[in-house]
Design a protein around this motif. Structure first.
Motif, PDB file in Angstrom:
ATOM      1  N   ASP A   6     -18.480 -80.556  30.894  1.00  0.00           N
ATOM      2  CA  ASP A   6     -17.949 -79.634  29.885  1.00  0.00           C
ATOM      3  C   ASP A   6     -17.003 -80.408  28.973  1.00  0.00           C
ATOM      4  O   ASP A   6     -15.873 -80.717  29.343  1.00  0.00           O
ATOM      5  CB  ASP A   6     -17.203 -78.489  30.566  1.00  0.00           C
ATOM      6  N   HIS A   7     -17.474 -80.719  27.790  1.00  0.00           N
ATOM      7  CA  HIS A   7     -16.694 -81.517  26.842  1.00  0.00           C
ATOM      8  C   HIS A   7     -16.290 -80.709  25.618  1.00  0.00           C
ATOM      9  O   HIS A   7     -16.043 -81.271  24.548  1.00  0.00           O
ATOM     10  CB  HIS A   7     -17.490 -82.754  26.431  1.00  0.00           C
ATOM     11  N   ASP A   8     -16.211 -79.397  25.781  1.00  0.00           N
ATOM     12  CA  ASP A   8     -15.902 -78.526  24.644  1.00  0.00           C
ATOM     13  C   ASP A   8     -14.584 -78.882  23.971  1.00  0.00           C
ATOM     14  O   ASP A   8     -14.499 -78.911  22.746  1.00  0.00           O
ATOM     15  CB  ASP A   8     -15.886 -77.061  25.073  1.00  0.00           C
ATOM     16  N   ASN A   9     -13.526 -79.132  24.771  1.00  0.00           N
ATOM     17  CA  ASN A   9     -12.230 -79.469  24.179  1.00  0.00           C
ATOM     18  C   ASN A   9     -12.311 -80.749  23.365  1.00  0.00           C
ATOM     19  O   ASN A   9     -11.768 -80.835  22.264  1.00  0.00           O
ATOM     20  CB  ASN A   9     -11.152 -79.616  25.253  1.00  0.00           C
ATOM     21  N   PHE A  10     -12.957 -81.763  23.916  1.00  0.00           N
ATOM     22  CA  PHE A  10     -13.088 -83.038  23.218  1.00  0.00           C
ATOM     23  C   PHE A  10     -13.889 -82.872  21.936  1.00  0.00           C
ATOM     24  O   PHE A  10     -13.474 -83.320  20.862  1.00  0.00           O
ATOM     25  CB  PHE A  10     -13.738 -84.083  24.135  1.00  0.00           C
ATOM     26  N   GLY A  30     -11.880 -80.934  19.424  1.00  0.00           N
ATOM     27  CA  GLY A  30     -10.770 -81.745  18.901  1.00  0.00           C
ATOM     28  C   GLY A  30     -11.228 -82.730  17.844  1.00  0.00           C
ATOM     29  O   GLY A  30     -10.587 -82.882  16.799  1.00  0.00           O
ATOM     30  N   VAL A  31     -12.339 -83.394  18.096  1.00  0.00           N
ATOM     31  CA  VAL A  31     -12.875 -84.366  17.132  1.00  0.00           C
ATOM     32  C   VAL A  31     -13.333 -83.653  15.862  1.00  0.00           C
ATOM     33  O   VAL A  31     -12.964 -84.041  14.750  1.00  0.00           O
ATOM     34  CB  VAL A  31     -14.033 -85.179  17.756  1.00  0.00           C
ATOM     35  N   SER A  32     -14.138 -82.622  16.011  1.00  0.00           N
ATOM     36  CA  SER A  32     -14.676 -81.939  14.832  1.00  0.00           C
ATOM     37  C   SER A  32     -13.572 -81.242  14.038  1.00  0.00           C
ATOM     38  O   SER A  32     -13.587 -81.258  12.803  1.00  0.00           O
ATOM     39  CB  SER A  32     -15.771 -80.950  15.223  1.00  0.00           C
ATOM     40  N   ASP A  33     -12.610 -80.647  14.708  1.00  0.00           N
ATOM     41  CA  ASP A  33     -11.519 -79.966  14.022  1.00  0.00           C
ATOM     42  C   ASP A  33     -10.659 -80.954  13.234  1.00  0.00           C
ATOM     43  O   ASP A  33     -10.307 -80.710  12.086  1.00  0.00           O
ATOM     44  CB  ASP A  33     -10.660 -79.201  15.037  1.00  0.00           C
ATOM     45  N   TYR A  34     -10.322 -82.080  13.853  1.00  0.00           N
ATOM     46  CA  TYR A  34      -9.484 -83.077  13.189  1.00  0.00           C
ATOM     47  C   TYR A  34     -10.180 -83.656  11.960  1.00  0.00           C
ATOM     48  O   TYR A  34      -9.555 -83.840  10.915  1.00  0.00           O
ATOM     49  CB  TYR A  34      -9.109 -84.196  14.163  1.00  0.00           C
ATOM     50  N   LEU A  35     -11.459 -83.933  12.081  1.00  0.00           N
ATOM     51  CA  LEU A  35     -12.199 -84.551  10.985  1.00  0.00           C
ATOM     52  C   LEU A  35     -12.749 -83.532   9.987  1.00  0.00           C
ATOM     53  O   LEU A  35     -13.241 -83.908   8.919  1.00  0.00           O
ATOM     54  CB  LEU A  35     -13.342 -85.413  11.535  1.00  0.00           C
ATOM     55  N   GLY A  36     -12.715 -82.254  10.351  1.00  0.00           N
ATOM     56  CA  GLY A  36     -13.225 -81.222   9.463  1.00  0.00           C
ATOM     57  C   GLY A  36     -14.733 -81.252   9.307  1.00  0.00           C
ATOM     58  O   GLY A  36     -15.264 -80.936   8.245  1.00  0.00           O
ATOM     59  N   VAL A  37     -15.406 -81.617  10.385  1.00  0.00           N
ATOM     60  CA  VAL A  37     -16.873 -81.630  10.368  1.00  0.00           C
ATOM     61  C   VAL A  37     -17.388 -80.491  11.236  1.00  0.00           C
ATOM     62  O   VAL A  37     -16.622 -79.871  11.978  1.00  0.00           O
ATOM     63  CB  VAL A  37     -17.441 -82.988  10.863  1.00  0.00           C
ATOM     64  N   GLY A  38     -18.669 -80.229  11.168  1.00  0.00           N
ATOM     65  CA  GLY A  38     -19.269 -79.159  11.960  1.00  0.00           C
ATOM     66  C   GLY A  38     -19.022 -79.330  13.443  1.00  0.00           C
ATOM     67  O   GLY A  38     -18.860 -80.441  13.932  1.00  0.00           O
ATOM     68  N   ASP A  39     -19.001 -78.221  14.151  1.00  0.00           N
ATOM     69  CA  ASP A  39     -18.709 -78.270  15.587  1.00  0.00           C
ATOM     70  C   ASP A  39     -19.953 -78.452  16.446  1.00  0.00           C
ATOM     71  O   ASP A  39     -19.914 -78.234  17.648  1.00  0.00           O
ATOM     72  CB  ASP A  39     -17.948 -77.021  16.022  1.00  0.00           C
ATOM     73  N   ASP A  40     -21.031 -78.886  15.835  1.00  0.00           N
ATOM     74  CA  ASP A  40     -22.260 -79.107  16.600  1.00  0.00           C
ATOM     75  C   ASP A  40     -22.515 -80.600  16.827  1.00  0.00           C
ATOM     76  O   ASP A  40     -23.655 -81.051  16.904  1.00  0.00           O
ATOM     77  CB  ASP A  40     -23.453 -78.452  15.899  1.00  0.00           C
ATOM     78  N   LEU A  41     -21.433 -81.368  16.971  1.00  0.00           N
ATOM     79  CA  LEU A  41     -21.550 -82.802  17.209  1.00  0.00           C
ATOM     80  C   LEU A  41     -22.172 -83.093  18.574  1.00  0.00           C
ATOM     81  O   LEU A  41     -21.859 -82.411  19.552  1.00  0.00           O
ATOM     82  CB  LEU A  41     -20.161 -83.455  17.201  1.00  0.00           C
ATOM     83  N   HIS A  92      -3.898 -88.578  17.442  1.00  0.00           N
ATOM     84  CA  HIS A  92      -3.724 -87.130  17.387  1.00  0.00           C
ATOM     85  C   HIS A  92      -4.163 -86.459  18.691  1.00  0.00           C
ATOM     86  O   HIS A  92      -3.452 -85.606  19.228  1.00  0.00           O
ATOM     87  CB  HIS A  92      -4.510 -86.546  16.204  1.00  0.00           C
ATOM     88  N   LEU A  93      -5.320 -86.848  19.203  1.00  0.00           N
ATOM     89  CA  LEU A  93      -5.787 -86.239  20.451  1.00  0.00           C
ATOM     90  C   LEU A  93      -4.904 -86.656  21.619  1.00  0.00           C
ATOM     91  O   LEU A  93      -4.612 -85.840  22.503  1.00  0.00           O
ATOM     92  CB  LEU A  93      -7.245 -86.590  20.716  1.00  0.00           C
ATOM     93  N   ALA A  94      -4.463 -87.911  21.645  1.00  0.00           N
ATOM     94  CA  ALA A  94      -3.642 -88.381  22.763  1.00  0.00           C
ATOM     95  C   ALA A  94      -2.309 -87.650  22.825  1.00  0.00           C
ATOM     96  O   ALA A  94      -1.837 -87.298  23.910  1.00  0.00           O
ATOM     97  CB  ALA A  94      -3.419 -89.883  22.657  1.00  0.00           C
ATOM     98  N   VAL A  95      -1.702 -87.411  21.678  1.00  0.00           N
ATOM     99  CA  VAL A  95      -0.390 -86.762  21.683  1.00  0.00           C
ATOM    100  C   VAL A  95      -0.494 -85.292  22.097  1.00  0.00           C
ATOM    101  O   VAL A  95       0.504 -84.689  22.481  1.00  0.00           O
ATOM    102  CB  VAL A  95       0.300 -86.925  20.312  1.00  0.00           C
ATOM    103  N   ASN A  96      -1.681 -84.744  22.070  1.00  0.00           N
ATOM    104  CA  ASN A  96      -1.902 -83.367  22.507  1.00  0.00           C
ATOM    105  C   ASN A  96      -2.696 -83.291  23.813  1.00  0.00           C
ATOM    106  O   ASN A  96      -3.145 -82.212  24.196  1.00  0.00           O
ATOM    107  CB  ASN A  96      -2.632 -82.581  21.419  1.00  0.00           C
ATOM    108  N   ASN A  97      -2.892 -84.419  24.466  1.00  0.00           N
ATOM    109  CA  ASN A  97      -3.694 -84.499  25.682  1.00  0.00           C
ATOM    110  C   ASN A  97      -2.787 -84.444  26.911  1.00  0.00           C
ATOM    111  O   ASN A  97      -1.840 -85.226  27.027  1.00  0.00           O
ATOM    112  CB  ASN A  97      -4.507 -85.798  25.672  1.00  0.00           C
ATOM    113  N   ALA A  98      -3.061 -83.534  27.824  1.00  0.00           N
ATOM    114  CA  ALA A  98      -2.194 -83.333  28.984  1.00  0.00           C
ATOM    115  C   ALA A  98      -2.026 -84.602  29.816  1.00  0.00           C
ATOM    116  O   ALA A  98      -0.901 -84.973  30.164  1.00  0.00           O
ATOM    117  CB  ALA A  98      -2.743 -82.194  29.844  1.00  0.00           C
ATOM    118  N   ASP A  99      -3.095 -85.299  30.137  1.00  0.00           N
ATOM    119  CA  ASP A  99      -2.989 -86.528  30.940  1.00  0.00           C
ATOM    120  C   ASP A  99      -2.156 -87.588  30.232  1.00  0.00           C
ATOM    121  O   ASP A  99      -1.354 -88.283  30.850  1.00  0.00           O
ATOM    122  CB  ASP A  99      -4.371 -87.108  31.245  1.00  0.00           C
ATOM    123  N   SER A 100      -2.354 -87.730  28.933  1.00  0.00           N
ATOM    124  CA  SER A 100      -1.599 -88.732  28.177  1.00  0.00           C
ATOM    125  C   SER A 100      -0.105 -88.445  28.247  1.00  0.00           C
ATOM    126  O   SER A 100       0.706 -89.362  28.418  1.00  0.00           O
ATOM    127  CB  SER A 100      -2.056 -88.757  26.718  1.00  0.00           C
TER     128      SER A 100
END
Length: 137
Positions: A66-70, A73-84, A102-110
């Protein structure tokens, strides 16, 4: 705590932190990186490899399918479609340093392992502070 919606007086990034990727030093061999640097906190080496663009689909798949968050996060940040496709998202992540940050600063493990690394460094400085007193300026 990092996933809670509300924490009184907690104003920094943390509430609603996502699981974009996990940090596990035992799976570092799945990253696209020659060798992981050795740190007191092994997950820091994994984080460094990921932050230098070494993330792989194999590494992500070792944790979950399940990679929905990833993907979001990528599509939202870049402003591209969410069907990557996952491989395309990983390629975009690896190619874009500001996206990785951007993803690391909002990533729980990081966040958790950054705090753990800071604590380890602080304890080390305190433990060996007496050495500083032996060094003459």
């Amino acid at each position: 705590m990092l996933h809670t919606n509300r924490i009184d007086r907690f104003q920094t990034i943390g509430p609603n932190a996502a699981d974009y990727f996990y940090l596990d030093s035992r799976l570092g061999r799945l990253l696209d990186w020659d060798s992981l640097a050795v740190y007191d906190v092994p997950e820091r080496g994994v984080s460094e490899a990921i932050m230098r663009g070494g993330l792989t689909v194999e590494y992500l798949n070792a944790f979950t399918n399940d990679h929905d968050n990833f993907l979001f996060g990528v599509s939202d940040y870049l402003g591209v479609g969410d069907d990557l496709a996952l491989q395309a998202a990983v390629d975009l992540f690896n190619a874009n340093p500001s996206l990785r940050a951007h993803l690391a600063v909002n990533n729980a493990d990081s966040l958790v392992y950054a705090a753990k690394s800071m604590q380890t460094l602080h304890r080390s400085k305190i433990e060996y502070a007496w050495l500083d007193s032996l060094i003459e300026d």
